[in-house]
Design a protein around this motif. Structure first.
Motif, PDB file in Angstrom:
ATOM      1  N   ASP A   1       0.807  -1.220   0.000  1.00  0.00           N
ATOM      2  CA  ASP A   1       0.000   0.000   0.000  1.00  0.00           C
ATOM      3  C   ASP A   1       0.844   1.277   0.000  1.00  0.00           C
ATOM      4  OD1 ASP A   1      -2.238  -1.434  -0.246  1.00  0.00           O
ATOM      5  OD2 ASP A   1      -3.164  -0.852   1.644  1.00  0.00           O
ATOM      6  N   ARG A   2       1.677   1.394  -1.030  1.00  0.00           N
ATOM      7  CA  ARG A   2       2.415   2.645  -1.244  1.00  0.00           C
ATOM      8  C   ARG A   2       1.381   3.712  -1.582  1.00  0.00           C
ATOM      9  NH1 ARG A   2       6.759   2.693  -4.236  1.00  0.00           N
ATOM     10  NH2 ARG A   2       5.549   3.413  -5.998  1.00  0.00           N
ATOM     11  N   ALA A   3       1.449   4.833  -0.922  1.00  0.00           N
ATOM     12  CA  ALA A   3       0.425   5.853  -1.195  1.00  0.00           C
ATOM     13  C   ALA A   3       0.989   7.249  -0.983  1.00  0.00           C
ATOM     14  CB  ALA A   3      -0.768   5.631  -0.282  1.00  0.00           C
TER      15      ALA A   3
ATOM     16  N   LEU B   1       2.945  10.011  -5.917  1.00  0.00           N
ATOM     17  CA  LEU B   1       3.036   8.834  -6.774  1.00  0.00           C
ATOM     18  C   LEU B   1       2.210   8.965  -8.045  1.00  0.00           C
ATOM     19  CD1 LEU B   1       3.022   5.943  -4.180  1.00  0.00           C
ATOM     20  CD2 LEU B   1       4.932   6.828  -5.469  1.00  0.00           C
ATOM     21  N   PHE B   2       1.300   9.923  -8.074  1.00  0.00           N
ATOM     22  CA  PHE B   2       0.532  10.172  -9.276  1.00  0.00           C
ATOM     23  C   PHE B   2       1.477  10.884 -10.250  1.00  0.00           C
ATOM     24  CE2 PHE B   2      -3.225  12.338 -11.357  1.00  0.00           C
ATOM     25  CZ  PHE B   2      -3.664  11.173 -11.946  1.00  0.00           C
ATOM     26  N   LEU B   3       1.807  10.202 -11.368  1.00  0.00           N
ATOM     27  CA  LEU B   3       2.916  10.673 -12.205  1.00  0.00           C
ATOM     28  C   LEU B   3       2.739  12.096 -12.719  1.00  0.00           C
ATOM     29  CD1 LEU B   3       4.054   7.688 -14.386  1.00  0.00           C
ATOM     30  CD2 LEU B   3       4.949   8.531 -12.260  1.00  0.00           C
ATOM     31  N   PHE B   4       1.476  12.494 -12.893  1.00  0.00           N
ATOM     32  CA  PHE B   4       1.240  13.830 -13.419  1.00  0.00           C
ATOM     33  C   PHE B   4       1.838  14.882 -12.487  1.00  0.00           C
ATOM     34  CE2 PHE B   4      -1.732  17.308 -14.754  1.00  0.00           C
ATOM     35  CZ  PHE B   4      -1.277  17.371 -16.055  1.00  0.00           C
TER      36      PHE B   4
ATOM     37  N   GLN C   1       4.542  14.590 -10.901  1.00  0.00           N
ATOM     38  CA  GLN C   1       5.999  14.566 -10.979  1.00  0.00           C
ATOM     39  C   GLN C   1       6.547  15.430 -12.108  1.00  0.00           C
ATOM     40  OE1 GLN C   1       7.490  10.563 -10.679  1.00  0.00           O
ATOM     41  NE2 GLN C   1       5.991  10.047  -9.129  1.00  0.00           N
TER      42      GLN C   1
ATOM     43  N   PRO D   1      -2.982   5.100   4.132  1.00  0.00           N
ATOM     44  CA  PRO D   1      -4.243   4.480   3.698  1.00  0.00           C
ATOM     45  C   PRO D   1      -4.499   3.134   4.374  1.00  0.00           C
ATOM     46  CG  PRO D   1      -2.570   4.101   2.053  1.00  0.00           C
ATOM     47  CD  PRO D   1      -1.918   4.918   3.133  1.00  0.00           C
TER      48      PRO D   1
ATOM     49  N   LEU E   1      -1.765   6.478 -14.971  1.00  0.00           N
ATOM     50  CA  LEU E   1      -0.451   7.099 -14.798  1.00  0.00           C
ATOM     51  C   LEU E   1       0.070   7.089 -13.369  1.00  0.00           C
ATOM     52  CD1 LEU E   1      -0.677  10.212 -17.118  1.00  0.00           C
ATOM     53  CD2 LEU E   1       0.575   8.133 -17.508  1.00  0.00           C
ATOM     54  N   SER E   2      -0.550   6.293 -12.526  1.00  0.00           N
ATOM     55  CA  SER E   2      -0.117   6.291 -11.140  1.00  0.00           C
ATOM     56  C   SER E   2       0.781   5.100 -10.876  1.00  0.00           C
ATOM     57  CB  SER E   2      -1.327   6.216 -10.228  1.00  0.00           C
ATOM     58  OG  SER E   2      -0.900   6.059  -8.908  1.00  0.00           O
ATOM     59  N   ILE E   3       1.850   5.301 -10.113  1.00  0.00           N
ATOM     60  CA  ILE E   3       2.671   4.147  -9.752  1.00  0.00           C
ATOM     61  C   ILE E   3       2.316   3.658  -8.352  1.00  0.00           C
ATOM     62  CG2 ILE E   3       4.631   4.600 -11.271  1.00  0.00           C
ATOM     63  CD1 ILE E   3       6.080   5.789  -8.845  1.00  0.00           C
TER      64      ILE E   3
ATOM     65  N   HIS F   1      -0.300   1.662  -5.780  1.00  0.00           N
ATOM     66  CA  HIS F   1      -1.182   0.500  -5.895  1.00  0.00           C
ATOM     67  C   HIS F   1      -2.599   0.984  -6.183  1.00  0.00           C
ATOM     68  CE1 HIS F   1      -3.173   1.547  -2.193  1.00  0.00           C
ATOM     69  NE2 HIS F   1      -2.012   2.085  -1.915  1.00  0.00           N
TER      70      HIS F   1
ATOM     71  N   ASN G   1      -8.534   0.427  -0.223  1.00  0.00           N
ATOM     72  CA  ASN G   1      -9.401   0.810   0.890  1.00  0.00           C
ATOM     73  C   ASN G   1     -10.576   1.647   0.440  1.00  0.00           C
ATOM     74  OD1 ASN G   1      -7.917  -0.426   2.963  1.00  0.00           O
ATOM     75  ND2 ASN G   1      -6.338   1.114   2.622  1.00  0.00           N
TER      76      ASN G   1
END
Lengths: 222, 479
Positions: free
Chosen positions: A28-30, A34-37, A39, A59, B92-94, B96, B100
């Protein structure tokens, strides 16, 4: 031939399985970063930063790792802490960070952390300030990041959270549950049998491939 | 008698190996297709919507003011797709999938307008691409609709069709390598490396017109190579080669590099067979006319507007701009040398460091090996035409990409526009042939037998394949 075959099985099947089950317990990386846009608009801190305070949300339960994107030019010392609302520091540690693109902080897991907001605090001692540059990105979210005790609007620290499974069994059970949540019924049924068949067919292919490559008959003209 | 028995035994072993290996890669591809969450691979949304539009509107989509309205018309499927994208936060998200949230918030839905105009998802940006791949994908889309599958299942079905191009690529890679080297072991190793590369597995597990251009590119490459190796140019081979080039041109514009290769092969064949010119001028002209019509209708506007912009940019180039573009081009090549092998959607940075180190060593050995091979060839004036053709093809593609890279870097300040390894997959097999050949050539100086190199490479790529499936694709998709 047999020894080589078992080497193939050990390297290409057993090692990846062992690594998956026992050596990558985080899940559960959050984080908005992390949303590439997000970056695409990376901003690197130019001034010396002495402290950063940034709210973060986990999360999942068993919150136990924070990864901060930063450019570290040489081994430096920093102090990291997490606190929850109306509590003292839940976790606090002074760590040495090696020259890398990110700062990874592992700490004893925080139970019942799902969807809770925590305050991440980073303090950089004077001797380390020249060695670390942090990454920030523009955000539409209402920003409440505090850099050097001043509110910075429209910015967020590039960071993400991770949680940790208590046991390898919990990891396998979570995987099985999640395959069922997201896939059409046919995939739910055949996913694990296909994984089993993958191992069998790999072994048979490796056996035949080795047999042929080791045979003297085929052309070796170079 | 013993020789005949050995021959049949050997062929029997090969047939078994090829059959089992094909079964294995079909199974591996199926697992990748089922594992990777829909709409997470690069641009899958836009390629899906091209097909969706073609089937529902019964026409090839082009940018115009009505396009958004027409897409939104079929709003049940659209709602399902964008609720999936929004709730699961996948595009486009890396990160997961958002497990939840998704369990509790399945009913939350964006407006069609907001979805279609979303800058991140941008479902209409591929609408100027040539249509061939999407026409093929419309078969599973329409079939899924007829048997009342829901849109999620249809996406998986479309991915399976994309995967068929992978099988074609692997089969033709084997044939290309066999033609160039004549050794079945070498050909098997080349095909196996292609089948086991994580970046290739990922690329063919999604809806993407790259799948078609790679497959048709490899078919065209095989027939062009066959013409080079034949004493006489066969009408059948020339026609198949030209048809494959036409199909590739109808799949994606960068296949335009196949046209200079076709001309090169044609003039090479005239050198060895003077009558070939007269005999085949009809095929060549017909082929070029055929290709010209396709280029004009489907790719000409893209290429012409690009060319115009490049011409306009030239007078504005300063030395400083050029220096920046040059620096980024060097960086791009360094990134490419790893990305080409490892890029699994956005997950390439999750491989352990020793993998990058080993790949760095392999790359260096291959480059030195190829340079040494050509140095010896030049000295002996004894050229290997197959390898020269591989290098010439790679050079053509690289020149095209370098021009685009410099243009994007100088004109639009987009410095990383071509740093994706998959853009070079049009010449996947020629690159892998050069790679294996180079390593094999340099290691002969250390008296290392070929079979040791083959087994070493197969072991490394088998590990890479299983590791990337379990510890990257499955780990970061579900956990």
């Amino acid at each position: 031939m047999k020894k080589l075959f078992f080497l193939f099985i050990a390297v290409a099947i057993i090692f990846p399985i062992i690594h998956f089950v026992f050596f990558s317990p985080f899940y559960d990386r959050a984080g908005e970063w992390l949303f590439l846009f997000n970056q695409g608009f990376k901003k690197i801190s130019k001034e010396n930063i002495s402290s950063i305070k940034q709210p973060i949300v986990s999360p999942s339960d068993q919150f136990s790792r924070i990864v901060v994107n930063a450019s570290v030019s040489k081994t430096s010392k920093i102090r990291l802490g997490i606190s929850a609302e109306k509590t003292d520091n839940l976790r606090e540690e002074e760590i040495f960070i090696a020259p890398k693109k990110e700062i990874t902080w592992d700490f004893p897991q925080i139970d019942n952390s799902q969807n809770k907001t925590y305050l991440l605090q980073i303090d950089i001692p004077e001797e380390s300030r020249n060695n670390i540059r942090f990454y920030f990105f523009s955000t539409d979210q209402q920003s409440s990041i505090i850099i050097n005790d001043e509110q910075a609007h429209g910015l967020s620290l590039a960071t993400h959270t991770e949680s940790k499974f208590s046991t390898p069994l919990e990891k396998i059970q979570t995987l099985a549950t999640r395959v069922k949540i997201y896939k059409p019924p046919l995939i739910q049924i055949i996913f694990f049998p296909l994984m089993g068949l993958y191992i069998v067919l790999f072994a048979v292919s490796a056996w035949h491939g080795l047999k042929i490559i080791l045979s003297e008959e085929a052309v070796d003209k170079k | 008698m013993k020789k005949i028995t050995d021959f049949f035994l050997q062929n029997h072993l090969w047939r078994n190996l090829i059959a089992i290996f094909l079964l294995f890669i079909i199974l591996k591809g199926t697992i990748w297709i089922f594992t990777v969450s829909i709409f997470t691979p690069s641009d899958e949304t836009t390629h899906f919507f091209y097909t969706h539009y073609s089937v529902t509107e019964k026409m090839i989509p082009r940018f115009d003011s009505n396009v958004v309205e027409k897409i939104a018309k079929n709003s049940y499927d659209i709602k399902k797709v964008h609720s999936y994208l929004e709730i699961e936060n996948t595009a486009l998200s890396i990160s997961h999938l958002n497990f939840n949230r998704s369990i509790t918030e399945k009913s939350q839905i964006l407006s069609d307008e907001k979805f279609i105009n979303n800058l991140v998802i941008h479902p209409t940006w591929s609408f100027n691409y040539p249509p061939f791949y999407y026409l093929i994908e419309s078969i599973p889309y329409a079939a899924g609709k007829i048997i009342h599958l829901d849109i999620v299942s249809i996406v998986y079905l479309m991915r399976i069709f994309s995967f068929l191009f992978f099988l074609v690529t692997v089969i033709f890679s084997y044939r290309i390598a066999l033609l160039i080297d004549g050794d079945k072991k070498f050909a098997f190793v080349v095909a196996a490396i292609i089948a086991l590369m994580p970046s290739v597995s990922m690329n063919f597990s999604s809806i993407n017109n790259d799948a078609a251009i790679i497959a048709f590119g490899h078919i065209a490459f095989y027939y062009l190579l066959k013409i080079i190796y034949s004493a006489r140019v066969s009408f059948a081979d020339a026609t198949k080669g030209i048809l494959a080039i036409a199909a590739a041109l109808l799949a994606k514009p960068q296949s335009i590099i196949l046209i200079p290769l076709l001309l090169g092969v044609y003039f090479f064949s005239i050198q060895k067979d003077k009558k070939a010119f007269k005999r085949n001028i009809g095929i060549l002209c017909g082929g070029l006319l055929f290709a010209g019509i396709f280029i004009y209708f489907f790719t000409f506007s893209v290429i012409a507007s690009y060319f115009n912009s490049i011409i306009k940019t030239i007078p504005q180039i300063s030395f400083a701009d050029f220096k920046i573009a040059f620096t980024y081009d060097v960086l791009r090549r360094i990134i490419l040398s790893f990305d080409f092998w490892l890029k699994v959607h956005t997950f390439s940075n999750f491989f352990p460091h020793f993998i990058s180190i080993l790949l760095g060593i392999f790359n260096a050995l291959a480059i030195f090996g190829i340079m040494l091979h050509f140095y010896i060839q030049i000295k002996k004036k004894n050229y290997h035409k197959g390898l020269i053709f591989c290098l010439a093809s790679l050079a053509s593609l690289d020149i095209l990409y370098t021009l685009i890279q410099y243009y994007e870097s100088i004109a639009h300040k987009m410095h990383d526009s071509l740093s994706f390894g998959r853009y070079y997959f049009l010449l996947l097999c020629p690159i892998i042939i050069l790679f294996v050949w180079g390593i094999r050539h340099i290691t002969t100086f250390f008296k290392i037998p070929n079979k040791v190199i083959y087994i070493g490479l197969l072991l490394f790529f088998s590990f890479l394949s299983s590791y990337s499936l379990l510890n990257i694709a499955i780990q970061y998709t579900y956990l």
